[in-house]
Design a protein around this motif. Sequence first.
Motif, mmCIF file in Angstrom:
data_model
loop_
_atom_site.group_PDB
_atom_site.id
_atom_site.type_symbol
_atom_site.label_atom_id
_atom_site.label_comp_id
_atom_site.label_asym_id
_atom_site.label_seq_id
_atom_site.Cartn_x
_atom_site.Cartn_y
_atom_site.Cartn_z
ATOM 1 N N PRO A 66 9.109 -39.526 -44.498
ATOM 2 C CA PRO A 66 10.085 -38.978 -43.560
ATOM 3 C C PRO A 66 10.287 -37.482 -43.799
ATOM 4 N N ALA A 67 10.234 -36.700 -42.740
ATOM 5 C CA ALA A 67 10.417 -35.250 -42.861
ATOM 6 C C ALA A 67 11.819 -34.901 -42.368
ATOM 7 N N PRO A 68 12.376 -33.775 -42.842
ATOM 8 C CA PRO A 68 13.693 -33.381 -42.337
ATOM 9 C C PRO A 68 13.617 -33.079 -40.841
ATOM 10 N N GLY A 69 14.718 -33.222 -40.154
ATOM 11 C CA GLY A 69 14.768 -32.902 -38.725
ATOM 12 C C GLY A 69 14.444 -34.112 -37.873
ATOM 13 N N PRO A 70 14.446 -33.914 -36.540
ATOM 14 C CA PRO A 70 14.198 -35.044 -35.636
ATOM 15 C C PRO A 70 12.762 -35.551 -35.793
ATOM 16 N N PRO A 71 12.527 -36.849 -35.524
ATOM 17 C CA PRO A 71 11.167 -37.377 -35.669
ATOM 18 C C PRO A 71 10.204 -36.712 -34.674
ATOM 19 N N SER A 72 8.947 -36.605 -35.080
ATOM 20 C CA SER A 72 7.940 -35.987 -34.194
ATOM 21 C C SER A 72 7.746 -36.837 -32.943
ATOM 22 N N THR A 73 7.469 -36.167 -31.834
ATOM 23 C CA THR A 73 7.104 -36.894 -30.617
ATOM 24 C C THR A 73 5.638 -37.303 -30.738
ATOM 25 N N VAL A 74 5.338 -38.523 -30.340
ATOM 26 C CA VAL A 74 3.956 -39.007 -30.413
ATOM 27 C C VAL A 74 3.510 -39.381 -29.001
ATOM 28 N N LYS A 75 2.383 -38.820 -28.586
ATOM 29 C CA LYS A 75 1.889 -39.099 -27.230
ATOM 30 C C LYS A 75 0.587 -39.881 -27.304
ATOM 31 N N HIS A 76 0.382 -40.775 -26.353
ATOM 32 C CA HIS A 76 -0.832 -41.593 -26.293
ATOM 33 C C HIS A 76 -1.622 -41.292 -25.020
ATOM 34 N N TRP A 77 -2.904 -41.487 -25.095
ATOM 35 C CA TRP A 77 -3.751 -41.239 -23.911
ATOM 36 C C TRP A 77 -4.971 -42.153 -23.967
ATOM 37 N N LEU A 78 -5.408 -42.590 -22.788
ATOM 38 C CA LEU A 78 -6.660 -43.368 -22.656
ATOM 39 C C LEU A 78 -7.640 -42.596 -21.782
ATOM 40 N N GLY A 79 -8.903 -42.572 -22.174
ATOM 41 C CA GLY A 79 -9.932 -41.919 -21.352
ATOM 42 C C GLY A 79 -11.204 -42.754 -21.306
ATOM 43 N N HIS A 80 -12.063 -42.391 -20.379
ATOM 44 C CA HIS A 80 -13.287 -43.171 -20.138
ATOM 45 C C HIS A 80 -14.529 -42.332 -20.443
ATOM 46 N N ARG A 81 -15.177 -42.630 -21.554
ATOM 47 C CA ARG A 81 -16.443 -41.936 -21.816
ATOM 48 C C ARG A 81 -17.481 -42.460 -20.825
ATOM 49 N N PRO A 82 -18.134 -41.567 -20.096
ATOM 50 C CA PRO A 82 -19.155 -42.040 -19.141
ATOM 51 C C PRO A 82 -20.460 -42.287 -19.897
ATOM 52 N N SER A 83 -20.804 -43.546 -20.113
ATOM 53 C CA SER A 83 -21.901 -43.813 -21.051
ATOM 54 C C SER A 83 -23.043 -44.602 -20.424
ATOM 55 N N LEU A 84 -24.226 -44.145 -20.705
ATOM 56 C CA LEU A 84 -25.445 -44.859 -20.335
ATOM 57 C C LEU A 84 -25.968 -45.544 -21.595
ATOM 58 N N PRO A 85 -26.664 -46.647 -21.432
ATOM 59 C CA PRO A 85 -26.948 -47.461 -22.617
ATOM 60 C C PRO A 85 -27.916 -46.810 -23.599
ATOM 61 N N ASP A 86 -28.706 -45.819 -23.161
ATOM 62 C CA ASP A 86 -29.638 -45.199 -24.107
ATOM 63 C C ASP A 86 -29.058 -43.957 -24.782
ATOM 64 N N GLY A 87 -27.772 -43.699 -24.549
ATOM 65 C CA GLY A 87 -27.123 -42.591 -25.252
ATOM 66 C C GLY A 87 -27.464 -41.223 -24.696
ATOM 67 N N LEU A 88 -28.127 -41.171 -23.555
ATOM 68 C CA LEU A 88 -28.486 -39.885 -22.939
ATOM 69 C C LEU A 88 -27.866 -39.798 -21.547
ATOM 70 N N PRO A 89 -27.470 -38.605 -21.122
ATOM 71 C CA PRO A 89 -26.922 -38.481 -19.768
ATOM 72 C C PRO A 89 -28.018 -38.539 -18.705
ATOM 73 N N CYS A 90 -27.587 -38.635 -17.460
ATOM 74 C CA CYS A 90 -28.496 -38.444 -16.318
ATOM 75 C C CYS A 90 -28.354 -37.008 -15.853
ATOM 76 N N ILE A 91 -29.446 -36.283 -15.887
ATOM 77 C CA ILE A 91 -29.461 -34.936 -15.307
ATOM 78 C C ILE A 91 -30.763 -34.832 -14.527
ATOM 79 N N GLY A 92 -30.659 -34.885 -13.227
ATOM 80 C CA GLY A 92 -31.889 -34.839 -12.442
ATOM 81 C C GLY A 92 -31.614 -35.253 -11.014
ATOM 82 N N PRO A 93 -32.673 -35.218 -10.197
ATOM 83 C CA PRO A 93 -32.506 -35.505 -8.772
ATOM 84 C C PRO A 93 -32.282 -36.987 -8.499
#
Length: 436
Positions: A360-387
């Motif tokens: 416990p630290a002196p003063g008011p407790p720290s604010t804690v924020k949460h977030w969810l995100g979506h990694r855009p993933s292809l199964p071979d671990g490489l992105p798509c860059i091309g036509p």
Amino acid sequence: MTVARSFSSAAGAADDRRHVVVIGAGAVGSATAIEALRAGLRVTVVEPGEPGGPHATSYGNAGWLSSHSVVPPALPGAWLKVPGWLADPLGPLALRWRYLPRALPWLLRYLASGWTEAHVQRTADALRTLLADAPVLHARLAAEAGVPQLVERRGLLHAYLSRAEFDGDALGWRVRRRTGVQWEEWPQDELRRREPDLHARYTFGIFVPEAGHCRDPGSYVAALARHALEAGAERIATRATGFRIESGRLRAVLTEAGEIACDGAAICAGARSGPLAAAAGSAVPLESERGYHVVVEDAAAGPRTPTMVADGKLIAHWMDGGLRAAGQVEIAGLEAAPDWRRAEILHTHLRSMFPSLARPAPGPPSTVKHWLGHRPSLPDGLPCIGPAAASADVVLAFGHGHVGLCGSARTGRLAAQLLAGIAPEIPLKPFDPARF
Ligand SMILES: Cc1cc2nc3c(=O)[nH]c(=O)nc-3n(C[C@H](O)[C@H](O)[C@H](O)COP(=O)(O)OP(=O)(O)OC[C@H]3O[C@@H](n4cnc5c(N)ncnc54)[C@H](O)[C@@H]3O)c2cc1C
């Protein structure tokens, strides 16, 4: 704010520049818009949200500009570890069982892509071409966008419980070494000296000096998008839904607000790119590797160097908003509600990494924020860059998984080169969307 002199101007009544639509203004789309302007194109950005906002994965990531992150998460033997990770309530991997039938084909391909060291090396060699100078490219982009302070180039740290634990990761580091990555080994006393707040159970460190860090990815992406607009791009706040393609030529991007006539388009919609790619003839197996972050405002302790710990597989560092821990992989698709217990796991790990956070630290407790995100993933671990298959006028630029912030700078250049009909500066074969 500085606007690069190399941008061509639309001065004059008639604008005969090739008109391209960039779909999505995350890290990849914003970099693409800037580079497309630099290549002399007329640019319209289609993005429904505020660029860099929390709806985008680029907002909440760990900020690592890790040019050495070339090893895919699935390594040989990974399948042996999966049951243990899933069974561990504090583990780095979670699966919603109801989603399993949908995810199974992707998961099997994902594990297969890291089946042997040769597979992993191929992936690493390709990723290295995309990431090698990412910290330099980002520092340049940040300076150009008026936010040079957001990109730091002071190296990154991997903290291990022991030398033996590091040796257990030998394959990954051997593969990295072959791609040209160099590092320093920090024995216990050096690690202690450099990271006095880190728990004493960590006794071995690997420091990668070439790597960098972004102090606030959301603000950085917002600044890139703003820079593109100031340099002449237009933004339409709507969602793209498809394409009008006639005889192999793109005529328009379809959006919820109507058609936008154009000559080219780049799909940079992150984890939501799949249906758009399919609409352009390229069905690719894109999946969300969901990840979480927790930010502790006013934290009383933390790392000196952005740090990944091998035991919890999370990254911790100071961001402009506080001390952020980011990580976790949850396979549950794009629509399932967040499971904030995954973020709490990060918080638990964070307090255990830096024991004084748990006191416990002196003063008011720290604010804690949460977030969810979506990694855009292809199964071979490489992105798509091309036509796209239906028209080379549509460029796919998504699927960067765990390294999309880092890889966005080079990807933006490559997408712009494809849109402008310029030869790409690195070989794109490994990233070809047609590989699936
Ligand atoms: C917990 C976590 C930690 C991470 N840590 C790192 C890290 O340290 N370093 C790193 O390099 N990467 C990291 N990543 C991965 C990285 O964040 C992503 O790979 C990257 O942000 C993807 O960028 P993007 O521009 O492709 O997608 P996004 O940032 O998601 O942007 C896509 C944009 O497209 C828009 N969009 C979606 N659909 C449409 C549509 N139909 N029409 C128009 N616009 C649309 C969205 O609104 C959004 O703004 C991490 C990810 C997570 C989840």
